[in-house]
Write a protein that holds these residues in place. Sequence first.
Motif, PDB file in Angstrom:
ATOM      1  N   LEU A  61      97.873 -22.412 -11.047  1.00  0.00           N
ATOM      2  CA  LEU A  61      99.372 -22.034 -10.629  1.00  0.00           C
ATOM      3  C   LEU A  61      99.196 -20.488 -10.372  1.00  0.00           C
ATOM      4  O   LEU A  61     100.063 -20.052  -9.718  1.00  0.00           O
ATOM      5  CB  LEU A  61     100.251 -22.130 -11.994  1.00  0.00           C
ATOM      6  N   TYR A  62      98.501 -19.799 -11.061  1.00  0.00           N
ATOM      7  CA  TYR A  62      98.410 -18.166 -11.003  1.00  0.00           C
ATOM      8  C   TYR A  62      97.657 -18.060  -9.607  1.00  0.00           C
ATOM      9  O   TYR A  62      97.918 -17.089  -8.938  1.00  0.00           O
ATOM     10  CB  TYR A  62      97.466 -17.600 -12.153  1.00  0.00           C
ATOM     11  N   ALA A  63      96.674 -18.738  -9.185  1.00  0.00           N
ATOM     12  CA  ALA A  63      95.977 -18.516  -7.983  1.00  0.00           C
ATOM     13  C   ALA A  63      97.113 -18.799  -6.651  1.00  0.00           C
ATOM     14  O   ALA A  63      97.262 -18.013  -6.016  1.00  0.00           O
ATOM     15  CB  ALA A  63      95.065 -19.416  -7.764  1.00  0.00           C
ATOM     16  N   ILE A  64      97.760 -19.820  -6.738  1.00  0.00           N
ATOM     17  CA  ILE A  64      98.947 -20.144  -5.984  1.00  0.00           C
ATOM     18  C   ILE A  64     100.048 -18.986  -5.934  1.00  0.00           C
ATOM     19  O   ILE A  64     100.574 -18.421  -4.893  1.00  0.00           O
ATOM     20  CB  ILE A  64      99.391 -21.758  -6.134  1.00  0.00           C
ATOM     21  N   ARG A  65     100.410 -18.714  -6.966  1.00  0.00           N
ATOM     22  CA  ARG A  65     101.337 -17.575  -7.294  1.00  0.00           C
ATOM     23  C   ARG A  65     100.989 -16.191  -6.689  1.00  0.00           C
ATOM     24  O   ARG A  65     101.805 -15.461  -6.035  1.00  0.00           O
ATOM     25  CB  ARG A  65     101.997 -17.404  -8.546  1.00  0.00           C
TER      26      ARG A  65
END
Length: 127
Positions: free
Chosen positions: A32-36
Amino acid sequence: MSEPNLTEEKNSFDPHASSLQGEVQQEVLDELYAIRGSIDNFDAQLVYLLAERFKATQRVGHLKATHQLPASDPNREKAQIERLRRLAHEAHLDPEFAEKFMNFIISEVIRHHQHISDNHRGPAADA
């Protein structure tokens, strides 16, 4: 186009701010952090692109004020909206969203142009 001040942003922005911490597995959060992170980069680019766009429209506003042209150009605005709808369709973006977004930008540009025009005339023009 000016680049964002990443040092300043890193000090004031927490890219891992989330209400989900402790609620989901860490590997899910990491993805999630990577996509965000990508989304955050797109958002920064959008802000800087909009700033450049508005710099150009300010120049148009000054030109219009100097030559006493109207703040709004309905034919240009209609053509722009049609063009953006086509581009949105080609890019697999909802054309309705693109139109709403463009209408918001146009309304802001017109507001700026009117403000420039009002200031260009000055108080003496009102007498």
